[in-house]
Design a protein around this motif. Structure first.
Motif, short mmCIF file in Angstrom:
data_model
loop_
_atom_site.label_atom_id
_atom_site.label_comp_id
_atom_site.label_asym_id
_atom_site.label_seq_id
_atom_site.Cartn_x
_atom_site.Cartn_y
_atom_site.Cartn_z
N PRO A 112 -1.96 23.56 2.43
CA PRO A 112 -2.70 24.56 3.35
C PRO A 112 -3.27 23.66 4.55
CG PRO A 112 -4.16 24.40 1.46
CD PRO A 112 -2.97 23.64 1.09
N VAL A 113 -2.96 24.20 5.75
CA VAL A 113 -3.63 23.52 7.07
C VAL A 113 -4.06 24.44 8.18
CG1 VAL A 113 -1.95 21.67 6.82
CG2 VAL A 113 -1.32 23.44 8.08
N ARG A 114 -4.98 24.13 8.90
CA ARG A 114 -5.10 24.81 10.20
C ARG A 114 -4.71 23.95 11.21
NH1 ARG A 114 -10.33 24.62 9.65
NH2 ARG A 114 -10.71 23.21 11.11
N ALA A 115 -3.67 24.57 12.06
CA ALA A 115 -3.33 23.95 13.17
C ALA A 115 -4.20 24.35 14.44
CB ALA A 115 -1.87 24.55 13.40
N GLU A 169 14.69 13.44 6.90
CA GLU A 169 14.50 13.34 5.35
C GLU A 169 13.34 12.45 5.05
OE1 GLU A 169 16.97 12.78 1.38
OE2 GLU A 169 17.99 12.30 3.16
N ALA A 170 13.36 11.15 5.77
CA ALA A 170 12.46 10.11 5.13
C ALA A 170 10.99 10.71 5.70
CB ALA A 170 12.63 8.91 5.91
N TYR A 171 10.95 11.25 6.97
CA TYR A 171 9.49 11.71 7.63
C TYR A 171 9.08 12.87 6.26
CZ TYR A 171 5.87 13.08 10.25
OH TYR A 171 4.48 13.25 10.76
N ALA A 172 9.98 13.95 6.05
CA ALA A 172 9.40 14.74 5.08
C ALA A 172 9.08 14.07 3.85
CB ALA A 172 10.75 15.93 4.92
N ALA A 173 9.82 13.24 3.22
CA ALA A 173 9.73 12.74 1.94
C ALA A 173 8.14 11.99 1.95
CB ALA A 173 10.60 11.74 1.60
N GLY A 174 7.65 11.28 3.15
CA GLY A 174 6.43 10.68 3.10
C GLY A 174 5.38 11.34 4.07
N CYS A 175 5.51 12.76 4.04
CA CYS A 175 4.37 13.41 4.87
C CYS A 175 3.48 14.01 4.17
CB CYS A 175 5.57 14.50 5.84
SG CYS A 175 4.25 15.44 6.80
N ALA A 176 2.23 13.68 4.05
CA ALA A 176 1.21 14.18 3.48
C ALA A 176 0.74 15.55 3.77
CB ALA A 176 0.05 13.30 3.17
N VAL A 220 0.74 -1.22 0.04
CA VAL A 220 -0.05 0.01 0.17
C VAL A 220 1.13 1.14 -0.10
CG1 VAL A 220 -2.09 -0.91 1.14
CG2 VAL A 220 -0.07 -0.16 2.68
N ASP A 221 0.40 2.35 -0.56
CA ASP A 221 1.03 3.67 -0.58
C ASP A 221 0.65 4.40 0.58
OD1 ASP A 221 2.67 5.77 -1.04
OD2 ASP A 221 0.97 6.52 -2.86
N MET A 222 1.42 4.38 1.80
CA MET A 222 1.07 4.60 3.03
C MET A 222 2.03 6.22 3.10
SD MET A 222 1.03 3.08 6.49
CE MET A 222 -0.37 2.16 6.45
N SER A 223 1.05 7.10 3.69
CA SER A 223 1.86 8.37 3.98
C SER A 223 1.46 9.04 5.48
CB SER A 223 1.21 9.64 3.05
OG SER A 223 -0.15 9.54 3.19
N LEU A 224 2.12 10.09 5.80
CA LEU A 224 2.10 10.29 7.30
C LEU A 224 1.40 11.91 7.25
CD1 LEU A 224 5.71 9.46 7.88
CD2 LEU A 224 3.83 8.17 8.61
N LYS A 225 0.62 11.95 8.17
CA LYS A 225 0.14 13.20 8.56
C LYS A 225 0.60 13.39 10.01
CE LYS A 225 -4.16 15.63 9.98
NZ LYS A 225 -5.67 15.29 10.27
N TRP A 226 1.07 14.83 9.97
CA TRP A 226 2.03 15.40 11.07
C TRP A 226 1.13 15.45 12.26
CZ3 TRP A 226 1.92 19.25 14.55
CH2 TRP A 226 3.15 19.33 15.49
N PRO A 227 1.41 15.01 13.67
CA PRO A 227 2.76 14.32 13.80
C PRO A 227 2.87 12.75 13.85
CG PRO A 227 1.50 14.81 15.78
CD PRO A 227 0.66 15.24 14.58
#
Length: 286
Positions: free
Chosen positions: A238-241, A226-233, A127-134
């Protein structure tokens, strides 16, 4: 005897067989390896709470606790995490980074675990899995990003951290806890066999954690940043924190800094680093 009044059995749901504890121990508990013990329980409230309570009595690191079912699983901000029995991977691991890793770098552990899960499952589940911070794990279901897992890291005494991982594997659409959730099955994974998936997650975590600790916890030297940034969706959109104290900041997510914080480019050209908060992915204007 009818199925309705049949006694509970580990074989009642053949589509969701139990994990093979002896085979997993044989595969993962290797001399000189990170993992030193692996226990599987039929059901518990929270593997994080259970392992944290045992931390003081355990020597070294590398204990793994897995539950076939969690009845009071916890995510960030005290959110609950529940799923049907044997429908996912619910586990916690005990880590002691040691004196060569400054405690101010321990905050990278949940991000590191996210990288480990995403890279391990990409191979094992296809599966193509990505990361949403954090610390959210995302998959795509019918082209839409869905949360299929999460990570929670908690201190356990002065020298230990318990990292919990929860992952939806075989949940069907009618079993999802919230509309925005997903599972590996719904993302058309090539495999939903939990034994190889668990092996892949723990082996990947062992590799990434070992590299990070060898680098003194430096996120750049270890490759974690670097790996986290590459996989971070989250990056590049634009985001709202939503911050503590009912405050919020809107901006474009542009970087993950050396402390693992999410850097936002705000209106007027300013930048703000977010260390804690809830991130909402926004649709681009227009």
């Amino acid at each position: 005897m009818t199925p309705e009044n049949a006694p509970a059995s580990r074989w009642n749901d053949l589509e969701r067989p139990p994990l093979n504890e002896s085979a997993l121990r044989h595969a993962l508990l290797q001399p000189g390896g990170l993992w030193t013990s692996l226990d599987i329980v039929p059901s518990t409230g929270s593997t994080n709470s259970d392992l944290a309570a045992r931390a003081a009595s355990l020597e070294g690191e590398g204990a793994v606790l897995v539950a076939e079912e969690q009845t009071a699983g916890r995510g960030r901000l005290d959110r609950s995490w529940t799923s049907p029995a044997r429908s996912g991977l619910f586990l916690s691991v005990l880590l002691r980074p040691g004196k060569n890793v400054p405690t101010e770098r321990w905050g990278w552990l949940p991000l590191l675990a996210g990288v480990a899960c995403a890279t391990g499952l990409a191979r094992a589940a296809g599966v193509d899995m990505s990361l949403k911070w954090p610390n959210d794990l995302l998959v795509k279901v019918n082209g839409e990003e869905r949360k299929t897992g999460g990570i929670l890291a908690e201190r356990a005494g002065d020298d230990a951290v318990v990292v919990g991982i929860g992952l939806n594997v075989t949940l069907r659409a009618d079993e999802l806890p919230v509309p925005g959730a997903g599972s590996l099955a719904l993302a058309n994974a090539i495999s939903t066999d939990r034994d190889p998936l668990l092996r892949a997650v723990l082996r990947s975590l062992e590799q990434w954690y070992g590299d990070w600790r060898e680098a003194g916890g430096d996120p750049g030297l270890s490759g974690v940043q670097e790996a986290y940034a590459a996989g971070c969706a989250t990056l590049g959109r634009p985001v709202r924190a939503e911050l503590p104290g009912e405050r919020s900041v809107i901006g474009e997510a542009v970087a993950i800094d050396g402390d693992g914080r999410l850097v936002l480019s705000t209106e007027g050209g300013g930048r703000q680093a977010i260390s804690a908060g809830d991130i909402v992915h926004l649709r681009p204007a227009g």
